[in-house]
Design a protein around this motif. Structure first.
Motif, PDB file in Angstrom:
ATOM      1  N   ASN A   1      -5.734   4.997  -2.284  1.00 52.49           N
ATOM      2  CA  ASN A   1      -6.407   5.792  -1.277  1.00 52.49           C
ATOM      3  C   ASN A   1      -5.394   6.365  -0.294  1.00 52.49           C
ATOM      4  N   THR A   2      -5.770   7.394   0.403  1.00 52.46           N
ATOM      5  CA  THR A   2      -4.864   8.118   1.291  1.00 52.46           C
ATOM      6  C   THR A   2      -4.410   7.262   2.471  1.00 52.46           C
ATOM      7  N   LEU A   3      -5.322   6.520   3.085  1.00 50.88           N
ATOM      8  CA  LEU A   3      -4.964   5.679   4.224  1.00 50.88           C
ATOM      9  C   LEU A   3      -3.974   4.595   3.815  1.00 50.88           C
ATOM     10  N   GLY A   4      -4.191   3.976   2.675  1.00 49.94           N
ATOM     11  CA  GLY A   4      -3.277   2.946   2.175  1.00 49.94           C
ATOM     12  C   GLY A   4      -1.889   3.501   1.930  1.00 49.94           C
ATOM     13  N   THR A   5      -1.818   4.688   1.341  1.00 52.83           N
ATOM     14  CA  THR A   5      -0.531   5.335   1.082  1.00 52.83           C
ATOM     15  C   THR A   5       0.165   5.659   2.394  1.00 52.83           C
ATOM     16  N   LEU A   6      -0.574   6.153   3.361  1.00 55.31           N
ATOM     17  CA  LEU A   6      -0.016   6.485   4.667  1.00 55.31           C
ATOM     18  C   LEU A   6       0.528   5.241   5.360  1.00 55.31           C
ATOM     19  N   LEU A   7      -0.237   4.161   5.344  1.00 57.95           N
ATOM     20  CA  LEU A   7       0.217   2.914   5.967  1.00 57.95           C
ATOM     21  C   LEU A   7       1.476   2.378   5.291  1.00 57.95           C
ATOM     22  N   GLU A   8       1.520   2.476   3.978  1.00 57.83           N
ATOM     23  CA  GLU A   8       2.702   2.020   3.238  1.00 57.83           C
ATOM     24  C   GLU A   8       3.929   2.853   3.615  1.00 57.83           C
ATOM     25  N   THR A   9       3.764   4.163   3.745  1.00 63.70           N
ATOM     26  CA  THR A   9       4.854   5.060   4.116  1.00 63.70           C
ATOM     27  C   THR A   9       5.343   4.751   5.530  1.00 63.70           C
ATOM     28  N   VAL A  10       4.421   4.559   6.461  1.00 67.11           N
ATOM     29  CA  VAL A  10       4.783   4.239   7.843  1.00 67.11           C
ATOM     30  C   VAL A  10       5.524   2.905   7.891  1.00 67.11           C
ATOM     31  N   SER A  11       5.051   1.923   7.146  1.00 67.40           N
ATOM     32  CA  SER A  11       5.704   0.615   7.103  1.00 67.40           C
ATOM     33  C   SER A  11       7.133   0.732   6.580  1.00 67.40           C
ATOM     34  N   ARG A  12       7.328   1.526   5.527  1.00 70.09           N
ATOM     35  CA  ARG A  12       8.674   1.743   4.975  1.00 70.09           C
ATOM     36  C   ARG A  12       9.583   2.398   6.006  1.00 70.09           C
ATOM     37  N   LEU A  13       9.056   3.381   6.729  1.00 68.21           N
ATOM     38  CA  LEU A  13       9.853   4.075   7.749  1.00 68.21           C
ATOM     39  C   LEU A  13      10.243   3.135   8.882  1.00 68.21           C
ATOM     40  N   ILE A  14       9.311   2.304   9.326  1.00 69.34           N
ATOM     41  CA  ILE A  14       9.604   1.345  10.394  1.00 69.34           C
ATOM     42  C   ILE A  14      10.702   0.378   9.949  1.00 69.34           C
ATOM     43  N   THR A  15      10.604  -0.119   8.720  1.00 67.70           N
ATOM     44  CA  THR A  15      11.621  -1.021   8.187  1.00 67.70           C
ATOM     45  C   THR A  15      12.970  -0.321   8.105  1.00 67.70           C
ATOM     46  N   PHE A  16      12.989   0.912   7.613  1.00 66.84           N
ATOM     47  CA  PHE A  16      14.229   1.671   7.490  1.00 66.84           C
ATOM     48  C   PHE A  16      14.880   1.867   8.854  1.00 66.84           C
ATOM     49  N   VAL A  17      14.113   2.302   9.836  1.00 69.94           N
ATOM     50  CA  VAL A  17      14.663   2.539  11.178  1.00 69.94           C
ATOM     51  C   VAL A  17      15.189   1.234  11.766  1.00 69.94           C
ATOM     52  N   GLY A  18      14.437   0.139  11.607  1.00 65.04           N
ATOM     53  CA  GLY A  18      14.892  -1.158  12.098  1.00 65.04           C
ATOM     54  C   GLY A  18      16.195  -1.588  11.444  1.00 65.04           C
ATOM     55  N   ASP A  19      16.278  -1.448  10.125  1.00 67.71           N
ATOM     56  CA  ASP A  19      17.514  -1.794   9.412  1.00 67.71           C
ATOM     57  C   ASP A  19      18.676  -0.925   9.874  1.00 67.71           C
ATOM     58  N   LEU A  20      18.432   0.366  10.024  1.00 69.17           N
ATOM     59  CA  LEU A  20      19.479   1.295  10.459  1.00 69.17           C
ATOM     60  C   LEU A  20      19.975   0.937  11.859  1.00 69.17           C
ATOM     61  N   LEU A  21      19.063   0.620  12.758  1.00 65.52           N
ATOM     62  CA  LEU A  21      19.462   0.216  14.109  1.00 65.52           C
ATOM     63  C   LEU A  21      20.272  -1.074  14.082  1.00 65.52           C
ATOM     64  N   ASN A  22      19.840  -2.049  13.286  1.00 64.03           N
ATOM     65  CA  ASN A  22      20.583  -3.310  13.191  1.00 64.03           C
ATOM     66  C   ASN A  22      21.969  -3.106  12.595  1.00 64.03           C
ATOM     67  N   VAL A  23      22.085  -2.274  11.573  1.00 68.76           N
ATOM     68  CA  VAL A  23      23.390  -1.979  10.973  1.00 68.76           C
ATOM     69  C   VAL A  23      24.293  -1.319  12.018  1.00 68.76           C
ATOM     70  N   THR A  24      23.763  -0.344  12.744  1.00 66.96           N
ATOM     71  CA  THR A  24      24.550   0.354  13.762  1.00 66.96           C
ATOM     72  C   THR A  24      25.013  -0.625  14.837  1.00 66.96           C
ATOM     73  N   ARG A  25      24.118  -1.483  15.308  1.00 67.65           N
ATOM     74  CA  ARG A  25      24.495  -2.472  16.331  1.00 67.65           C
ATOM     75  C   ARG A  25      25.580  -3.412  15.815  1.00 67.65           C
TER      76      ARG A  25
END
Length: 180
Positions: A1-25
Motif C-alpha cells: 500500500n502507498t502509506l506503507g511504502t511512504l513510511l518505509e521510505t521515510v524510515s530509510r531516509l531517517i536512518t541514512f541521515v543519522g548514519d551520515l551525521l554519526n560518520v561525519t562526527r
C-alpha cells in the motif's frame, strides 16, 4: 500500500541521515562517547526483542544466547553499543532469506565482552571482503537483494568499535552466511 511504502521510505531516509551525521562526527572528532560502567544486559535484551520481532516478520528464526548469570558491569557507551548491535542485526536479517537463522551471542571473557552476530544469509564474496568496511560500499549481492542501502552501516560499526578500543572480526562464505 502507498502509506506503507511512504513510511518505509521515510524510515530509510531517517536512518541514512543519522548514519551520515554519526560518520561525519566521528571523522571530525566530534562524536562524544559517554562511557558508563554498568551491565549492558537490559539494553541487549531490548535490542534482541526488537530484532526477534523483525526476524519473525521476515520468516527468520532469531535466537539470543547469553549466560543465565547476570552480565557483569562493563564500561561502554550506550548509544554506540546500540548503533553497533542494530547495524549488525539489521544486516543479518536483511540479507538472510526466509527460513534462515540469525543469532546474537554474548559472552564475557575476563575484562572484555564479546558479541557474535551470526546469520545464514547471502554471505560476502571473498573478492569483496576487502572493501566491506569502506564508506558507501555494498556488495553486488547486497545491492541485488536490497537496492536501497547506503553502505554506511559497517563503516560506522567498525569505527565505533575501534573508538572504544575494541575489534571487529568476521567470517563469511558467499551463499552460506556471515559471522561478525
Amino acid at each position: 500500500n502507498t502509506l506503507g511504502t511512504l513510511l518505509e521510505t521515510v524510515s530509510r531516509l531517517i536512518t541514512f541521515v543519522g548514519d551520515l551525521l554519526n560518520v561525519t562526527r566521528l571523522e571530525e572528532g566530534r562524536y562524544g562517547l559517554t562511557i558508563t560502567e554498568k551491565s549492558p544486559e537490559s539494553l541487549i535484551r531490548s535490542i534482541a526483542k526488537h530484532f526477534e520481532q523483525a526476524a519473525q516478520s521476515a520468516g527468520i528464526t532469531f535466537s539470543l544466547a547469553m549466560s543465565p548469570e547476570p552480565l557483569s558491569t562493563f564500561p561502554f557507551d550506550e548509544q554506540s553499543l546500540t548503533i553497533i548491535l542494530e547495524n549488525l542485526l539489521d544486516n543479518a536479517i536483511k540479507y538472510t532469506r526466509r527460513g534462515g537463522t540469525v543469532s546474537l551471542e554474548v559472552t564475557e571473557h575476563a575484562t572484555e565482552m564479546v558479541f557474535v552476530v551470526r546469520d545464514t544469509g547471502i554471505g560476502i564474496p571473498t573478492d569483496q571482503t576487502v572493501k566491506m568496511f569502506t564508506k558507501f560500499f555494498r556488495s553486488a549481492a547486497a545491492q541485488r537483494m536490497h537496492p536501497n542501502g547506503a553502505g554506511l552501516g559497517l563503516y560506522l560499526t567498525k569505527s565505533l568499535i575501534e573508538r572504544q578500543r575494541g575489534t571487529l572480526t568476521f567470517e563469511s562464505v558467499a551463499g552460506k552466511g556471515t559471522t561478525f
